[in-house]
Design a protein around this motif. Structure first.
Motif, PDB file in Angstrom:
ATOM      1  N   LEU A  11     -14.479   7.358   5.663  1.00  0.00           N
ATOM      2  CA  LEU A  11     -13.322   8.228   5.845  1.00  0.00           C
ATOM      3  C   LEU A  11     -12.432   7.627   6.923  1.00  0.00           C
ATOM      4  O   LEU A  11     -12.911   7.284   8.014  1.00  0.00           O
ATOM      5  N   GLN A  13      -8.159   7.732   8.581  1.00  0.00           N
ATOM      6  CA  GLN A  13      -6.840   8.363   8.551  1.00  0.00           C
ATOM      7  C   GLN A  13      -5.809   7.423   7.941  1.00  0.00           C
ATOM      8  O   GLN A  13      -5.975   6.193   7.968  1.00  0.00           O
ATOM      9  N   ALA A  14      -4.760   8.007   7.419  1.00  0.00           N
ATOM     10  CA  ALA A  14      -3.666   7.207   6.859  1.00  0.00           C
ATOM     11  C   ALA A  14      -3.157   6.226   7.916  1.00  0.00           C
ATOM     12  O   ALA A  14      -3.011   6.582   9.086  1.00  0.00           O
ATOM     13  N   LYS A  86      -3.357   4.401   2.598  1.00  0.00           N
ATOM     14  CA  LYS A  86      -2.599   5.590   2.213  1.00  0.00           C
ATOM     15  C   LYS A  86      -3.530   6.583   1.526  1.00  0.00           C
ATOM     16  O   LYS A  86      -4.548   6.177   0.959  1.00  0.00           O
ATOM     17  N   PRO A  87      -3.188   7.859   1.548  1.00  0.00           N
ATOM     18  CA  PRO A  87      -4.032   8.836   0.845  1.00  0.00           C
ATOM     19  C   PRO A  87      -4.255   8.473  -0.630  1.00  0.00           C
ATOM     20  O   PRO A  87      -5.336   8.733  -1.176  1.00  0.00           O
ATOM     21  N   THR A  90      -7.409   6.664  -1.870  1.00  0.00           N
ATOM     22  CA  THR A  90      -8.688   7.362  -1.973  1.00  0.00           C
ATOM     23  C   THR A  90      -9.279   7.179  -3.361  1.00  0.00           C
ATOM     24  O   THR A  90      -8.632   7.462  -4.378  1.00  0.00           O
ATOM     25  N   THR A 120     -12.144   7.314   1.470  1.00  0.00           N
ATOM     26  CA  THR A 120     -11.327   8.514   1.563  1.00  0.00           C
ATOM     27  C   THR A 120     -10.315   8.341   2.690  1.00  0.00           C
ATOM     28  O   THR A 120     -10.700   8.054   3.829  1.00  0.00           O
ATOM     29  N   VAL A 121      -9.041   8.504   2.350  1.00  0.00           N
ATOM     30  CA  VAL A 121      -7.964   8.352   3.324  1.00  0.00           C
ATOM     31  C   VAL A 121      -7.313   9.715   3.520  1.00  0.00           C
ATOM     32  O   VAL A 121      -6.754  10.280   2.571  1.00  0.00           O
ATOM     33  N   SER A 122      -7.401  10.223   4.722  1.00  0.00           N
ATOM     34  CA  SER A 122      -6.831  11.536   5.006  1.00  0.00           C
ATOM     35  C   SER A 122      -5.388  11.397   5.493  1.00  0.00           C
ATOM     36  O   SER A 122      -5.032  10.424   6.160  1.00  0.00           O
ATOM     37  N   SER A 123      -4.594  12.399   5.168  1.00  0.00           N
ATOM     38  CA  SER A 123      -3.171  12.350   5.568  1.00  0.00           C
ATOM     39  C   SER A 123      -2.946  12.975   6.933  1.00  0.00           C
ATOM     40  O   SER A 123      -3.830  13.577   7.506  1.00  0.00           O
TER      41      SER A 123
END
Length: 123
Positions: A11, A13-14, A86-87, A90, A120-123
């Motif tokens: 996981l 972050q963007a 980027k999200p 994901t 997984t890329v979170s926004s």
């Protein structure tokens, strides 16, 4: 037979980075082209990047300039350096090995596949 094992997902972050690895074992001398594919939830498998034994690389337009594929033939390992994530990146990322040397953007002609690693890329 060739066995492929991916690692390095997680996981992030963007805007962050991850480095995926794909370790090959077995009859690795027979592998010519290796590639990365991904499958996002509800979507079909998508080509990400590929690299020949000689080091020629191919990328999907959506990842050019952000993802870099590389290969260490001595270690039988392929890598995917993922920057500026980027999200929409994901997905479950799969590595694949081809014995023929063909560049296949669909994945249908690859001979061996790994189990996949979740990114997984979170926004």
């Amino acid at each position: 037979q060739v066995q492929l094992v991916e690692s390095g997902g997680g996981l992030v972050q963007a805007g962050g980075s991850l480095r995926l690895s794909c370790a090959a074992s077995g009859r690795t001398y027979s592998v010519v082209t290796m590639g990365w594919f991904r499958r996002a939830p509800g979507k079909e498998r998508e080509f990400v990047a590929a690299i020949t034994r000689g080091g020629t690389t191919y990328y999907a337009d959506s990842v050019k300039g952000r993802l870099t594929i590389s290969r260490d033939n001595a270690k039988n390992t392929m890598y995917l350096q993922m920057n500026s994530l980027k999200p929409e990146d994901t997905a479950v990322y799969y590595c694949a090995a081809d014995l023929s040397g063909r560049i296949d953007y669909t994945g249908a002609r690859y001979d061996y596949w790994g189990q996949g690693t979740q990114v997984t890329v979170s926004s």
